[in-house]
Design a protein around this motif. Structure first.
Motif, PDB file in Angstrom:
ATOM      1  N   PRO A  83      -1.830   0.473   5.790  1.00 19.23           N
ATOM      2  CA  PRO A  83      -3.206   0.658   5.307  1.00 19.23           C
ATOM      3  C   PRO A  83      -3.794   2.005   5.709  1.00 19.23           C
ATOM      4  O   PRO A  83      -3.307   2.654   6.639  1.00 19.23           O
TER       5      PRO A  83
ATOM      6  N   MET B 234       0.903  -1.170   0.000  1.00 21.79           N
ATOM      7  CA  MET B 234       0.000   0.000   0.000  1.00 21.79           C
ATOM      8  C   MET B 234       0.932   1.208   0.000  1.00 21.79           C
ATOM      9  O   MET B 234       0.977   1.996   0.944  1.00 21.79           O
TER      10      MET B 234
ATOM     11  N   GLN C  49     -12.160   1.783  -6.886  1.00 26.23           N
ATOM     12  CA  GLN C  49     -10.918   1.765  -6.107  1.00 26.23           C
ATOM     13  C   GLN C  49     -11.216   1.904  -4.604  1.00 26.23           C
ATOM     14  O   GLN C  49     -10.396   2.374  -3.830  1.00 26.23           O
ATOM     15  N   TYR C  50     -12.408   1.448  -4.238  1.00 23.77           N
ATOM     16  CA  TYR C  50     -12.853   1.468  -2.833  1.00 23.77           C
ATOM     17  C   TYR C  50     -11.897   0.627  -1.976  1.00 23.77           C
ATOM     18  O   TYR C  50     -11.455  -0.431  -2.402  1.00 23.77           O
ATOM     19  N   SER C  51     -11.608   1.118  -0.780  1.00 25.67           N
ATOM     20  CA  SER C  51     -10.739   0.337   0.111  1.00 25.67           C
ATOM     21  C   SER C  51     -11.505  -0.210   1.314  1.00 25.67           C
ATOM     22  O   SER C  51     -12.135   0.550   2.053  1.00 25.67           O
ATOM     23  N   ASN C  52     -11.389  -1.518   1.536  1.00 24.65           N
ATOM     24  CA  ASN C  52     -12.010  -2.146   2.717  1.00 24.65           C
ATOM     25  C   ASN C  52     -11.397  -1.634   4.016  1.00 24.65           C
ATOM     26  O   ASN C  52     -11.997  -1.749   5.076  1.00 24.65           O
TER      27      ASN C  52
ATOM     28  N   TYR D  19      -5.165  -4.234  -5.984  1.00 20.45           N
ATOM     29  CA  TYR D  19      -5.540  -4.445  -4.589  1.00 20.45           C
ATOM     30  C   TYR D  19      -4.521  -5.367  -3.916  1.00 20.45           C
ATOM     31  O   TYR D  19      -4.138  -6.403  -4.481  1.00 20.45           O
TER      32      TYR D  19
ATOM     33  N   ASP E 226       0.117  -0.359  -5.203  1.00 17.71           N
ATOM     34  CA  ASP E 226      -0.986   0.376  -4.570  1.00 17.71           C
ATOM     35  C   ASP E 226      -2.163   0.254  -5.533  1.00 17.71           C
ATOM     36  O   ASP E 226      -1.988  -0.060  -6.716  1.00 17.71           O
ATOM     37  N   VAL E 227      -3.347   0.529  -5.034  1.00 15.11           N
ATOM     38  CA  VAL E 227      -4.516   0.419  -5.907  1.00 15.11           C
ATOM     39  C   VAL E 227      -4.643   1.642  -6.833  1.00 15.11           C
ATOM     40  O   VAL E 227      -5.306   1.572  -7.870  1.00 15.11           O
TER      41      VAL E 227
ATOM     42  N   SER F 272     -10.106  -8.308   4.988  1.00 10.57           N
ATOM     43  CA  SER F 272      -9.051  -8.022   4.007  1.00 10.57           C
ATOM     44  C   SER F 272      -7.667  -8.381   4.554  1.00 10.57           C
ATOM     45  O   SER F 272      -6.830  -8.927   3.840  1.00 10.57           O
TER      46      SER F 272
ATOM     47  N   GLN G 109     -11.726   7.673   2.069  1.00 11.39           N
ATOM     48  CA  GLN G 109     -11.248   6.865   0.950  1.00 11.39           C
ATOM     49  C   GLN G 109     -10.228   7.669   0.129  1.00 11.39           C
ATOM     50  O   GLN G 109     -10.489   8.825  -0.216  1.00 11.39           O
TER      51      GLN G 109
ATOM     52  N   CYS H 211     -11.025   1.258   4.942  1.00 12.93           N
ATOM     53  CA  CYS H 211     -11.707   2.449   5.433  1.00 12.93           C
ATOM     54  C   CYS H 211     -13.036   2.082   6.076  1.00 12.93           C
ATOM     55  O   CYS H 211     -13.856   2.952   6.365  1.00 12.93           O
TER      56      CYS H 211
END
Ligand SMILES: C[S@@+](CC[C@H](N)C(=O)[O-])C[C@H]1O[C@@H](n2cnc3c(N)ncnc32)[C@H](O)[C@@H]1O
Length: 353
Positions: free
Chosen positions: A234, A33, A271-274, A217, A54-55, A284, A240, A276
Protein backbone atom coordinates in the motif's frame (compact mmCIF):
# COMPACT_ATOMS: atom_id res chain seq x y z
CA UNK A 1 10.72 0.51 -14.66
CA UNK A 2 10.33 4.18 -13.79
CA UNK A 3 10.49 6.44 -10.76
CA UNK A 4 7.31 5.71 -8.87
CA UNK A 5 6.76 6.34 -5.16
CA UNK A 6 7.20 3.02 -3.37
CA UNK A 7 8.36 1.13 -6.48
CA UNK A 8 9.78 -2.18 -5.23
CA UNK A 9 12.19 -2.99 -8.06
CA UNK A 10 15.20 -2.74 -5.71
CA UNK A 11 13.59 -4.98 -3.09
CA UNK A 12 12.03 -7.44 -5.53
CA UNK A 13 14.43 -10.32 -4.95
CA UNK A 14 14.00 -10.23 -1.13
CA UNK A 15 10.21 -10.00 -1.40
CA UNK A 16 9.92 -12.75 -3.98
CA UNK A 17 12.34 -15.01 -2.03
CA UNK A 18 10.06 -14.61 1.00
CA UNK A 19 6.98 -15.52 -1.05
CA UNK A 20 8.85 -18.56 -2.42
CA UNK A 21 9.53 -19.66 1.15
CA UNK A 22 5.89 -19.28 2.23
CA UNK A 23 4.05 -21.08 -0.58
CA UNK A 24 4.44 -24.10 -2.88
CA UNK A 25 5.75 -23.74 -6.46
CA UNK A 26 3.12 -22.65 -9.02
CA UNK A 27 0.86 -21.19 -6.30
CA UNK A 28 -1.73 -18.51 -6.98
CA UNK A 29 -0.54 -15.08 -5.80
CA UNK A 30 -2.53 -11.84 -5.69
CA UNK A 31 -0.72 -8.49 -6.01
CA UNK A 32 -3.57 -6.05 -5.39
CA UNK A 33 -1.69 -2.74 -5.34
CA UNK A 34 0.64 -3.66 -8.15
CA UNK A 35 1.70 -0.18 -9.41
CA UNK A 36 4.38 -0.57 -12.07
CA UNK A 37 4.11 -4.35 -11.68
CA UNK A 38 7.70 -4.92 -10.51
CA UNK A 39 6.77 -7.65 -8.02
CA UNK A 40 4.21 -9.34 -10.28
CA UNK A 41 6.84 -9.44 -13.02
CA UNK A 42 9.38 -11.22 -10.80
CA UNK A 43 6.73 -13.62 -9.53
CA UNK A 44 5.76 -14.51 -13.08
CA UNK A 45 9.40 -15.34 -13.78
CA UNK A 46 9.43 -17.66 -10.76
CA UNK A 47 6.50 -19.68 -12.08
CA UNK A 48 3.60 -18.36 -9.98
CA UNK A 49 0.13 -17.59 -11.29
CA UNK A 50 -0.69 -13.91 -10.77
CA UNK A 51 -3.92 -12.05 -10.00
CA UNK A 52 -2.71 -8.47 -10.25
CA UNK A 53 -4.54 -5.20 -10.00
CA UNK A 54 -4.37 -1.55 -9.01
CA UNK A 55 -6.80 1.33 -8.91
CA UNK A 56 -4.91 3.28 -11.61
CA UNK A 57 -5.51 2.81 -15.35
CA UNK A 58 -1.84 3.17 -16.35
CA UNK A 59 -1.00 0.30 -14.01
CA UNK A 60 -3.45 -1.95 -15.86
CA UNK A 61 -1.58 -1.35 -19.14
CA UNK A 62 1.82 -2.05 -17.55
CA UNK A 63 0.43 -5.25 -16.03
CA UNK A 64 -1.16 -6.50 -19.26
CA UNK A 65 2.16 -6.09 -21.07
CA UNK A 66 4.38 -7.48 -18.33
CA UNK A 67 2.21 -10.42 -17.35
CA UNK A 68 0.14 -11.51 -20.30
CA UNK A 69 2.25 -10.74 -23.37
CA UNK A 70 4.91 -13.25 -24.30
CA UNK A 71 4.90 -12.40 -27.98
CA UNK A 72 4.37 -9.28 -30.04
CA UNK A 73 0.88 -8.80 -31.49
CA UNK A 74 0.40 -8.49 -35.25
CA UNK A 75 -1.47 -5.16 -35.45
CA UNK A 76 -3.48 -6.80 -38.25
CA UNK A 77 -6.22 -4.20 -38.40
CA UNK A 78 -3.76 -1.35 -38.90
CA UNK A 79 -3.08 -2.47 -42.47
CA UNK A 80 -5.44 0.24 -43.70
CA UNK A 81 -3.46 2.88 -41.75
CA UNK A 82 0.17 1.83 -42.07
CA UNK A 83 1.92 0.56 -45.14
CA UNK A 84 3.61 -2.36 -43.34
CA UNK A 85 6.60 -3.91 -45.07
CA UNK A 86 6.82 -6.93 -42.81
CA UNK A 87 4.61 -9.77 -41.66
CA UNK A 88 6.79 -10.50 -38.61
CA UNK A 89 5.03 -9.23 -35.44
CA UNK A 90 8.12 -7.61 -33.86
CA UNK A 91 8.89 -5.76 -37.09
CA UNK A 92 5.29 -4.63 -37.38
CA UNK A 93 5.46 -3.24 -33.82
CA UNK A 94 8.64 -1.37 -34.81
CA UNK A 95 6.97 -0.04 -37.96
CA UNK A 96 4.04 1.09 -35.88
CA UNK A 97 6.33 2.99 -33.50
CA UNK A 98 8.17 4.47 -36.44
CA UNK A 99 4.85 5.69 -37.86
CA UNK A 100 3.90 7.32 -34.54
CA UNK A 101 7.37 8.82 -34.04
CA UNK A 102 7.13 10.51 -37.42
CA UNK A 103 3.74 12.14 -36.96
CA UNK A 104 3.66 15.91 -37.36
CA UNK A 105 3.11 17.59 -33.96
CA UNK A 106 -0.23 19.32 -33.30
CA UNK A 107 -1.26 22.03 -30.85
CA UNK A 108 -3.78 20.09 -28.77
CA UNK A 109 -4.67 19.52 -25.12
CA UNK A 110 -1.12 18.76 -23.91
CA UNK A 111 0.30 21.77 -25.75
CA UNK A 112 -2.39 24.03 -24.26
CA UNK A 113 -2.32 22.72 -20.69
CA UNK A 114 1.21 21.42 -20.11
CA UNK A 115 3.68 23.34 -22.29
CA UNK A 116 5.51 26.68 -21.84
CA UNK A 117 3.83 28.13 -24.95
CA UNK A 118 0.34 26.97 -24.03
CA UNK A 119 -2.40 29.11 -22.49
CA UNK A 120 -4.27 26.91 -20.00
CA UNK A 121 -8.04 26.99 -20.20
CA UNK A 122 -8.33 28.24 -16.60
CA UNK A 123 -5.93 31.10 -17.46
CA UNK A 124 -3.27 29.89 -15.03
CA UNK A 125 0.29 30.78 -16.00
CA UNK A 126 1.60 28.33 -18.61
CA UNK A 127 2.81 25.04 -17.18
CA UNK A 128 6.10 23.40 -18.04
CA UNK A 129 5.63 19.65 -17.74
CA UNK A 130 7.05 19.17 -21.25
CA UNK A 131 8.80 21.24 -23.88
CA UNK A 132 6.39 22.77 -26.40
CA UNK A 133 7.77 20.55 -29.18
CA UNK A 134 7.30 17.38 -27.15
CA UNK A 135 3.81 18.44 -26.09
CA UNK A 136 2.80 18.78 -29.74
CA UNK A 137 4.21 15.34 -30.49
CA UNK A 138 2.43 13.86 -27.48
CA UNK A 139 -0.82 15.38 -28.76
CA UNK A 140 -0.32 13.88 -32.20
CA UNK A 141 0.50 10.41 -30.85
CA UNK A 142 -2.37 10.51 -28.34
CA UNK A 143 -4.84 11.52 -31.02
CA UNK A 144 -3.73 8.75 -33.36
CA UNK A 145 -3.85 6.01 -30.74
CA UNK A 146 -7.31 7.14 -29.59
CA UNK A 147 -8.53 7.21 -33.19
CA UNK A 148 -7.27 3.67 -33.81
CA UNK A 149 -8.89 2.55 -30.60
CA UNK A 150 -12.24 4.14 -31.44
CA UNK A 151 -12.18 2.51 -34.88
CA UNK A 152 -11.56 -0.89 -33.19
CA UNK A 153 -8.27 -1.22 -35.04
CA UNK A 154 -6.49 -2.37 -31.86
CA UNK A 155 -6.93 -5.51 -29.76
CA UNK A 156 -6.77 -5.12 -25.97
CA UNK A 157 -3.13 -6.25 -25.98
CA UNK A 158 -2.16 -4.00 -28.88
CA UNK A 159 -3.67 -1.00 -27.11
CA UNK A 160 -1.89 -1.93 -23.87
CA UNK A 161 1.45 -2.32 -25.65
CA UNK A 162 1.14 1.08 -27.35
CA UNK A 163 0.04 2.86 -24.16
CA UNK A 164 2.78 1.18 -22.10
CA UNK A 165 5.43 2.16 -24.67
CA UNK A 166 4.01 5.71 -24.87
CA UNK A 167 3.94 6.23 -21.08
CA UNK A 168 7.56 5.08 -20.74
CA UNK A 169 8.58 7.53 -23.49
CA UNK A 170 6.66 10.41 -21.88
CA UNK A 171 8.31 9.72 -18.51
CA UNK A 172 11.76 10.04 -20.09
CA UNK A 173 11.09 13.64 -21.22
CA UNK A 174 8.93 14.91 -18.35
CA UNK A 175 10.16 18.13 -16.71
CA UNK A 176 9.59 16.97 -13.15
CA UNK A 177 11.53 15.94 -10.08
CA UNK A 178 10.10 12.49 -9.57
CA UNK A 179 6.33 12.92 -9.64
CA UNK A 180 3.83 14.97 -11.65
CA UNK A 181 2.70 16.87 -8.54
CA UNK A 182 4.36 19.93 -10.04
CA UNK A 183 6.80 20.82 -12.83
CA UNK A 184 10.30 22.30 -12.68
CA UNK A 185 10.60 26.02 -13.30
CA UNK A 186 13.25 25.55 -16.02
CA UNK A 187 13.24 22.86 -18.69
CA UNK A 188 15.67 20.14 -17.61
CA UNK A 189 18.15 18.36 -19.88
CA UNK A 190 15.84 15.33 -20.16
CA UNK A 191 12.88 17.52 -21.03
CA UNK A 192 14.84 19.07 -23.90
CA UNK A 193 15.40 15.66 -25.52
CA UNK A 194 13.01 14.78 -28.29
CA UNK A 195 10.32 12.30 -27.29
CA UNK A 196 10.83 8.93 -28.99
CA UNK A 197 8.76 5.80 -28.58
CA UNK A 198 11.30 3.02 -28.02
CA UNK A 199 10.38 -0.64 -28.37
CA UNK A 200 9.93 -2.56 -25.14
CA UNK A 201 11.31 -6.06 -24.77
CA UNK A 202 8.59 -8.48 -23.77
CA UNK A 203 8.97 -10.86 -20.88
CA UNK A 204 9.00 -14.16 -22.75
CA UNK A 205 9.37 -16.25 -19.59
CA UNK A 206 8.25 -19.81 -20.16
CA UNK A 207 5.50 -19.27 -17.58
CA UNK A 208 2.44 -19.13 -19.79
CA UNK A 209 -0.13 -19.78 -17.08
CA UNK A 210 -3.17 -17.55 -17.46
CA UNK A 211 -2.38 -14.50 -15.38
CA UNK A 212 -5.32 -12.28 -14.51
CA UNK A 213 -5.09 -8.48 -14.67
CA UNK A 214 -7.76 -6.19 -13.24
CA UNK A 215 -8.32 -2.56 -12.37
CA UNK A 216 -10.06 -1.48 -9.18
CA UNK A 217 -9.94 -0.86 -5.47
CA UNK A 218 -8.29 -3.67 -3.50
CA UNK A 219 -11.16 -3.39 -1.02
CA UNK A 220 -13.54 -4.50 -3.84
CA UNK A 221 -11.32 -6.84 -5.84
CA UNK A 222 -10.45 -8.86 -2.72
CA UNK A 223 -14.10 -10.03 -2.52
CA UNK A 224 -13.64 -12.28 -5.52
CA UNK A 225 -10.16 -13.61 -4.87
CA UNK A 226 -9.18 -17.09 -3.75
CA UNK A 227 -5.39 -17.38 -3.69
CA UNK A 228 -2.55 -19.04 -1.78
CA UNK A 229 -0.97 -15.73 -0.79
CA UNK A 230 -1.93 -12.09 -1.16
CA UNK A 231 0.83 -9.49 -1.40
CA UNK A 232 -0.18 -5.94 -0.46
CA UNK A 233 2.09 -2.98 -1.12
CA UNK A 234 0.00 0.00 0.00
CA UNK A 235 0.90 3.68 -0.17
CA UNK A 236 2.62 4.54 3.10
CA UNK A 237 2.64 8.35 2.98
CA UNK A 238 -0.03 11.01 2.45
CA UNK A 239 0.75 11.63 -1.22
CA UNK A 240 -2.07 10.32 -3.37
CA UNK A 241 -0.96 8.43 -6.49
CA UNK A 242 -3.90 9.73 -8.52
CA UNK A 243 -2.73 13.30 -7.91
CA UNK A 244 0.97 12.67 -8.29
CA UNK A 245 0.68 10.69 -11.54
CA UNK A 246 -2.32 12.56 -13.04
CA UNK A 247 -0.64 12.97 -16.42
CA UNK A 248 0.05 9.24 -16.77
CA UNK A 249 -3.58 8.56 -15.90
CA UNK A 250 -4.71 11.03 -18.58
CA UNK A 251 -2.51 9.32 -21.17
CA UNK A 252 -3.81 5.92 -20.12
CA UNK A 253 -7.46 6.96 -20.24
CA UNK A 254 -7.01 8.97 -23.42
CA UNK A 255 -9.32 11.72 -22.20
CA UNK A 256 -8.97 15.51 -21.87
CA UNK A 257 -10.13 16.40 -18.35
CA UNK A 258 -10.27 19.90 -16.85
CA UNK A 259 -6.72 20.79 -15.75
CA UNK A 260 -7.27 22.39 -12.35
CA UNK A 261 -5.31 25.06 -10.49
CA UNK A 262 -1.75 26.08 -11.17
CA UNK A 263 -0.45 22.54 -11.40
CA UNK A 264 -3.11 21.33 -13.85
CA UNK A 265 -4.26 18.27 -11.93
CA UNK A 266 -7.12 16.23 -13.37
CA UNK A 267 -10.05 15.75 -10.97
CA UNK A 268 -8.64 12.70 -9.22
CA UNK A 269 -10.90 12.00 -6.23
CA UNK A 270 -12.50 9.01 -7.98
CA UNK A 271 -9.17 7.24 -7.38
CA UNK A 272 -8.58 8.47 -3.82
CA UNK A 273 -6.74 5.99 -1.62
CA UNK A 274 -7.67 5.39 2.03
CA UNK A 275 -4.10 4.21 2.58
CA UNK A 276 -2.93 7.83 2.36
CA UNK A 277 -4.98 8.74 5.43
CA UNK A 278 -3.84 7.60 8.86
CA UNK A 279 -7.47 7.51 10.02
CA UNK A 280 -8.72 5.27 7.22
CA UNK A 281 -5.94 2.70 6.73
CA UNK A 282 -7.22 0.25 9.33
CA UNK A 283 -10.77 0.23 7.94
CA UNK A 284 -9.54 -0.57 4.47
CA UNK A 285 -7.07 -3.22 5.64
CA UNK A 286 -9.85 -4.83 7.69
CA UNK A 287 -12.11 -4.96 4.62
CA UNK A 288 -9.39 -6.58 2.51
CA UNK A 289 -8.36 -9.09 5.18
CA UNK A 290 -11.97 -10.12 5.77
CA UNK A 291 -12.89 -10.24 2.08
CA UNK A 292 -10.03 -12.22 0.64
CA UNK A 293 -9.98 -15.98 0.63
CA UNK A 294 -6.36 -16.78 1.52
CA UNK A 295 -4.32 -18.11 4.42
CA UNK A 296 -1.33 -15.78 4.07
CA UNK A 297 -1.15 -12.03 3.59
CA UNK A 298 2.23 -10.38 3.09
CA UNK A 299 2.35 -6.61 3.51
CA UNK A 300 5.18 -4.25 2.56
CA UNK A 301 5.44 -1.18 4.75
CA UNK A 302 8.04 1.46 5.44
CA UNK A 303 9.52 2.81 8.64
CA UNK A 304 8.51 6.22 7.24
CA UNK A 305 4.86 5.10 6.97
CA UNK A 306 1.79 6.84 8.43
CA UNK A 307 1.33 3.97 10.92
CA UNK A 308 4.22 2.84 13.11
CA UNK A 309 5.18 -0.80 12.93
CA UNK A 310 3.85 -1.26 16.47
CA UNK A 311 0.45 0.17 15.50
CA UNK A 312 0.30 -2.06 12.44
CA UNK A 313 1.34 -5.15 14.39
CA UNK A 314 -1.24 -4.52 17.13
CA UNK A 315 -3.94 -4.20 14.50
CA UNK A 316 -2.94 -7.28 12.48
CA UNK A 317 -2.73 -9.38 15.64
CA UNK A 318 -6.54 -9.26 15.71
CA UNK A 319 -6.65 -11.42 12.58
CA UNK A 320 -3.99 -14.08 13.11
CA UNK A 321 -0.30 -14.70 13.74
CA UNK A 322 2.03 -11.91 12.72
CA UNK A 323 5.72 -12.14 11.85
CA UNK A 324 7.77 -9.10 10.96
CA UNK A 325 10.77 -9.30 8.64
CA UNK A 326 13.07 -6.29 8.28
CA UNK A 327 14.88 -5.36 5.09
CA UNK A 328 17.52 -2.63 5.44
CA UNK A 329 17.22 -0.10 2.67
CA UNK A 330 19.21 2.97 1.60
CA UNK A 331 16.93 5.95 1.64
CA UNK A 332 17.16 8.62 -1.05
CA UNK A 333 18.68 11.54 0.80
CA UNK A 334 19.25 15.12 -0.28
CA UNK A 335 22.39 16.88 1.00
CA UNK A 336 20.41 18.94 3.48
CA UNK A 337 18.38 16.06 4.86
CA UNK A 338 18.84 15.20 8.51
CA UNK A 339 17.11 11.83 8.13
CA UNK A 340 19.10 8.66 8.78
CA UNK A 341 20.63 7.12 5.65
CA UNK A 342 19.41 3.61 6.36
CA UNK A 343 15.73 2.84 6.48
CA UNK A 344 13.82 -0.23 7.66
CA UNK A 345 11.47 -1.65 5.09
CA UNK A 346 9.06 -4.12 6.70
CA UNK A 347 7.71 -7.29 5.19
CA UNK A 348 4.89 -8.33 7.46
CA UNK A 349 3.46 -11.86 7.36
CA UNK A 350 -0.08 -12.36 8.55
CA UNK A 351 -1.07 -16.02 8.88
CA UNK A 352 -4.83 -15.71 9.13
CA UNK A 353 -6.76 -17.51 11.86
C1 LIG B 1 3.60 1.53 -3.10
S1 LIG B 1 2.72 1.58 -4.62
C2 LIG B 1 2.95 -0.04 -5.26
C3 LIG B 1 4.28 -0.16 -5.92
C4 LIG B 1 4.47 -1.44 -6.68
N1 LIG B 1 4.69 -2.57 -5.81
C5 LIG B 1 5.63 -1.26 -7.61
O1 LIG B 1 6.70 -1.86 -7.40
O2 LIG B 1 5.50 -0.46 -8.55
C6 LIG B 1 1.06 1.57 -4.11
C7 LIG B 1 0.04 1.38 -5.23
O3 LIG B 1 -1.23 1.19 -4.60
C8 LIG B 1 -2.23 1.74 -5.44
N2 LIG B 1 -3.41 1.92 -4.57
C9 LIG B 1 -3.56 2.80 -3.56
N3 LIG B 1 -4.70 2.57 -2.89
C10 LIG B 1 -5.30 1.52 -3.50
C11 LIG B 1 -6.49 0.79 -3.27
N4 LIG B 1 -7.30 1.10 -2.26
N5 LIG B 1 -6.77 -0.23 -4.10
C12 LIG B 1 -5.96 -0.55 -5.13
N6 LIG B 1 -4.80 0.10 -5.39
C13 LIG B 1 -4.48 1.11 -4.59
C14 LIG B 1 -1.59 2.97 -6.00
O4 LIG B 1 -2.23 3.36 -7.20
C15 LIG B 1 -0.14 2.52 -6.19
O5 LIG B 1 0.06 2.06 -7.50
Amino acid sequence: MYRYIGNKTKLASEIVDKINELVKPNSKIADIMAGTGSISYELKNRGFQLFSSDVMTYSKFHLIVNLTMNEYPKFEKLDSEINFKSKIPLNRYLECLNFLNNLEGIEGYFFREFSPEGIPENKSPSRKYFSSENSKKIDAIRKKIEFWNQCNFLSEKELALLKHTFILAVNRVANISGTYGYFLSKLSKNALNKIILEPVILNNSSNNINHVVNQGYAEEISKNLTVDLCYIDPPYIKRQYAANYHILETLARGDEPIAEGKSGLRPWRDQYSNFCSKLKIRDSLKTIIENINTKIILISYSEDGLLTIDELEAFLNLYGTVKINIIKYNRFKSNKSTLAKELNEYLIELHKN
